[in-house]
Scaffold this active site. Structure first.
Site, PDB file in Angstrom:
ATOM      1  N   GLY A 102      16.721  63.917  44.277  1.00 41.91           N
ATOM      2  CA  GLY A 102      15.487  64.609  43.901  1.00 41.91           C
ATOM      3  C   GLY A 102      14.480  63.674  43.280  1.00 41.91           C
ATOM      4  N   ARG A 103      14.950  62.549  42.818  1.00 38.85           N
ATOM      5  CA  ARG A 103      14.012  61.583  42.235  1.00 38.85           C
ATOM      6  C   ARG A 103      14.523  60.152  42.385  1.00 38.85           C
ATOM      7  NH1 ARG A 103      14.934  61.946  35.854  1.00 38.85           N
ATOM      8  NH2 ARG A 103      17.088  62.597  35.884  1.00 38.85           N
ATOM      9  N   ASP A 134      10.080  67.517  39.150  1.00 39.65           N
ATOM     10  CA  ASP A 134       8.934  66.666  39.472  1.00 39.65           C
ATOM     11  C   ASP A 134       9.255  65.308  40.084  1.00 39.65           C
ATOM     12  OD1 ASP A 134      10.019  65.401  37.311  1.00 39.65           O
ATOM     13  OD2 ASP A 134       8.387  65.867  35.920  1.00 39.65           O
ATOM     14  N   ARG A 192      17.820  50.831  40.461  1.00 40.93           N
ATOM     15  CA  ARG A 192      19.284  50.754  40.445  1.00 40.93           C
ATOM     16  C   ARG A 192      19.766  49.942  41.648  1.00 40.93           C
ATOM     17  NH1 ARG A 192      21.531  56.760  39.178  1.00 40.93           N
ATOM     18  NH2 ARG A 192      20.849  57.258  41.288  1.00 40.93           N
ATOM     19  N   ASP A 269      28.525  65.589  42.663  1.00 39.42           N
ATOM     20  CA  ASP A 269      27.368  64.823  43.154  1.00 39.42           C
ATOM     21  C   ASP A 269      27.164  63.561  42.315  1.00 39.42           C
ATOM     22  OD1 ASP A 269      26.753  67.042  41.307  1.00 39.42           O
ATOM     23  OD2 ASP A 269      24.772  66.142  41.215  1.00 39.42           O
TER      24      ASP A 269
HETATM   25  P1  AMP Z   1      21.607  65.004  37.681  1.00 41.64           P
HETATM   26  O1  AMP Z   1      21.984  66.065  36.711  1.00 41.64           O
HETATM   27  O2  AMP Z   1      20.639  63.981  37.130  1.00 41.64           O
HETATM   28  O3  AMP Z   1      22.768  64.372  38.370  1.00 41.64           O
HETATM   29  O4  AMP Z   1      20.763  65.725  38.809  1.00 41.64           O
HETATM   30  C1  AMP Z   1      21.227  66.792  39.598  1.00 41.64           C
HETATM   31  C2  AMP Z   1      20.297  67.001  40.754  1.00 41.64           C
HETATM   32  O5  AMP Z   1      18.982  67.291  40.273  1.00 41.64           O
HETATM   33  C3  AMP Z   1      20.134  65.802  41.674  1.00 41.64           C
HETATM   34  O6  AMP Z   1      19.940  66.303  42.968  1.00 41.64           O
HETATM   35  C4  AMP Z   1      18.901  65.144  41.141  1.00 41.64           C
HETATM   36  O7  AMP Z   1      18.266  64.312  42.090  1.00 41.64           O
HETATM   37  C5  AMP Z   1      18.044  66.340  40.758  1.00 41.64           C
HETATM   38  N1  AMP Z   1      17.085  66.020  39.695  1.00 41.64           N
HETATM   39  C6  AMP Z   1      17.343  65.726  38.407  1.00 41.64           C
HETATM   40  N2  AMP Z   1      16.209  65.508  37.733  1.00 41.64           N
HETATM   41  C7  AMP Z   1      15.192  65.646  38.608  1.00 41.64           C
HETATM   42  C8  AMP Z   1      13.770  65.537  38.525  1.00 41.64           C
HETATM   43  N3  AMP Z   1      13.157  65.242  37.386  1.00 41.64           N
HETATM   44  N4  AMP Z   1      13.070  65.765  39.649  1.00 41.64           N
HETATM   45  C9  AMP Z   1      13.662  66.082  40.804  1.00 41.64           C
HETATM   46  N5  AMP Z   1      14.987  66.213  40.940  1.00 41.64           N
HETATM   47  C10 AMP Z   1      15.751  65.992  39.872  1.00 41.64           C
HETATM   48 MG    MG Z   2      23.082  63.058  39.674  1.00 38.59          MG
END
Ligand code: AMP
Ligand code: MG
Length: 521
Positions: A102-103, A134, A192, A269
């Site tokens: 997502g980012r 975002d 990264r 994930d």
């Molecule tokens: P995480 O908890 O960081 O592993 O994120 C879980 C999911 O949410 C993954 O698909 C990330 O890419 C997405 N995600 C987390 N933060 C954001 C953000 N600010 N914008 C878009 N996608 C996000």
């Molecule tokens: Mg993640």
């Protein structure tokens, strides 16, 4: 900057034909092409010279305007066709469907010194997988990811790396504690680096959609490029692959336990198929030894991802991967056997790891009792894990438990609590330990040198990262580099930096960012 970009992942795996950056379910594809967002006014906060070197980049390269442009997402390297990866995942035990980058945006791969690395920007804008968020990242979480990735690497823990940390120059709105107090923070972008960013969830998404063809394609690709030890073909190759993922994942968790690291969000994930620590979010380091501790406020009730539950959760995640790869094998038994092996292998490897932490080169029957007992006494009164093991190397086998207690006393947060029953139990354990040391061939000094290679002196304590964040927020990046340099040699005595070999200060006990972290980043 001389860099030649290769596109191995995107050339060999199915692409999403839609190049529009709209949020959607992406079917039958491993990734979607998307361009990084142009940052408003990018600036370089810090770069890892070690990571740069591994990529063939020099100090001059790091200082060049091109470095900033490329790793803030302002311009693309020749040959780069960036993409975000599609994956799903189980979050806190529940299937969450499509998640994806997502980012995070991959720039492509580079080869240097016979190694291939994938470069990935995190925080550089929306992708088809951004859902309602975002696509951005803030400075605080990016400082934490940048410093911790590199620190883990130098500790010898399998991990993704970080090349650089840039400010985007844009503001990002975040509700840090999810309590209705949103505020603007500085936007940041981390580059990264890892051999690859494929996750358990990258396979799961295809299984969940019944897309056997894509599942097979991704599995074959992963085996071909990342699992040279898998020599078999056909059905057997997926089983050998699974067994190897299990081995690597297990090794990673044992290493976390060795250094006192709590990942905080072991969703499928966030599990690298390569067995690398990935997605540094609300992670934390044990200060007082406590298997029940989790840094993640979202997990404060269930404590699913607490320190002492990381091996069972890794196994749970491996079950989910087994369910996925089953589609290619259609025989459950060999998966069951592999998963059954996990517990036994874990016990064996944990035992070996703990013996190394205690400086026990030989192996005796009652060692497991000594180790179990230690995990109990460590919890009688708050005892700093890092300081304890480091100090333990100073125990002498010709002296008594009283002398040993003086040596380790610096590890106790409230030394006055070392009274009565607690004092007795510690004395008893130290007596047993000293007796046990008497059966070793090594001298005290030789044993201490061995122990100091597995028990780090310096780790990225939660409050240290927070101090670096506070300074960086006001424009001072000195502490980021100080900590980066310190953590390059976590096992070495660094007398001039001794102030970082200290218990967590009192002010940090309940401060946000030091003892509590949310997923907001
Ligand atoms: P995480 O908890 O960081 O592993 O994120 C879980 C999911 O949410 C993954 O698909 C990330 O890419 C997405 N995600 C987390 N933060 C954001 C953000 N600010 N914008 C878009 N996608 C996000
Ligand atoms: Mg993640």
């Amino acid at each position: 900057m001389e860099f030649s970009i290769k596109n191995v992942f995107s050339a060999e795996l199915p692409a999403d034909p839609n190049r529009n950056n709209t949020r959607r379910q992406v079917m039958e594809s491993c990734f979607s092409y998307v361009s990084p967002r142009i940052p408003g006014q990018p600036s370089l906060v810090h770069a890892s010279d070690e990571m740069a070197k591994a990529l063939g980049l020099s100090e001059q390269d790091i200082a060049s305007p091109e470095f900033l442009k490329v790793f803030s997402g302002a311009s693309l390297l020749d040959g780069s066709d960036p993409y975000a990866m599609c994956y799903g995942g189980h979050q806190f035990g529940q299937w969450a469907g499509q998640l994806g980058d997502g980012r995070a945006i991959n720039l492509g791969e580079v080869e240097h010194d016979g190694k291939r690395w994938t470069l990935q920007l995190k925080g550089s804008g929306e992708t088809p997988y951004s859902r309602s968020a975002d696509g951005l990242a803030v400075l605080r979480s990016s400082v934490r990811e940048h410093l911790c990735s590199e620190a883990m690497y130098h500790l010898g823990v399998p991990t993704t790396r970080s090349l650089s940390l840039c400010l985007s120059g844009d503001e990002v709105l975040r509700d840090m504690l999810y309590n209705g107090n949103a505020a603007y923070e500085k936007g940041a972008i981390v580059c990264r680096v890892a051999p690859g960013f494929i996750r358990f969830g990258s396979f799961q998404i295809f299984a969940s959609r019944g897309d056997k063809e894509r599942l097979k394609q991704l599995s074959d690709f992963t085996i071909k490029h990342y699992f040279p030890e898998v020599k078999s073909t056909g059905t057997q190759s997926y089983l050998d692959f699974f067994n190897e993922v299990l081995n690597r994942t297990l090794n990673m968790v044992i290493e976390w336990e060795r250094v006192g690291f709590v990942h905080g969000v072991m969703n499928t994930d966030n599990m690298s198929i390569l067995g690398l620590t990935i997605d540094y979010g609300p992670y934390g380091w044990l200060e007082g030894f406590d298997p029940g501790w989790t840094p993640n406020t979202t997990d404060a009730q269930a404590k699913r991802y607490r320190f002492g539950n990381q091996a069972p959760v890794a196994l749970w995640n491996l079950y989910q991967l087994a369910n996925t790869l089953f589609i290619l094998v259609e025989d459950a038994k060999p998966f069951e056997e592999a998963l059954e092996r996990f517990k036994k292998d874990y016990a064996e490897q944990k035992f070996a790891m703990m013996r190394s932490k205690l400086g026990l080169a030989l192996e005796f029957e009652d060692d497991p009792v000594l180790i179990d007992r230690l995990e109990q006494v460590l919890q009688l009164t708050e005892t700093d894990m890092t300081i304890f093991y480091r100090a333990l190397a100073g125990v002498e086998k010709e002296r008594d438990a009283g002398a040993a207690l003086t040596v380790i006393k610096q590890a106790f947060y409230i030394p006055e609590e070392l009274d009565g029953e607690i004092h007795e139990q510690w004395t008893e354990w130290l007596e047993q330990y000293i007796t046990r040391l008497g059966r070793e061939d090594l001298s005290d000094q030789e044993r201490a040198s061995e122990m100091n290679l597995v028990n780090p002196k310096y780790v990225l304590r939660n409050y240290m990262a927070q101090l670096a964040i506070d300074a960086a927020d006001s424009g001072d990046y000195g502490l980021i580099d100080d900590l980066y340099q310190l953590l390059k040699q976590p096992y070495a005595e660094q007398i001039e930096k001794e102030k970082w070999f200290a218990k967590r200060p009192d002010w940090a006990r309940h401060r946000v960012g030091c003892s509590m972290l949310s997923c907001s980043s």
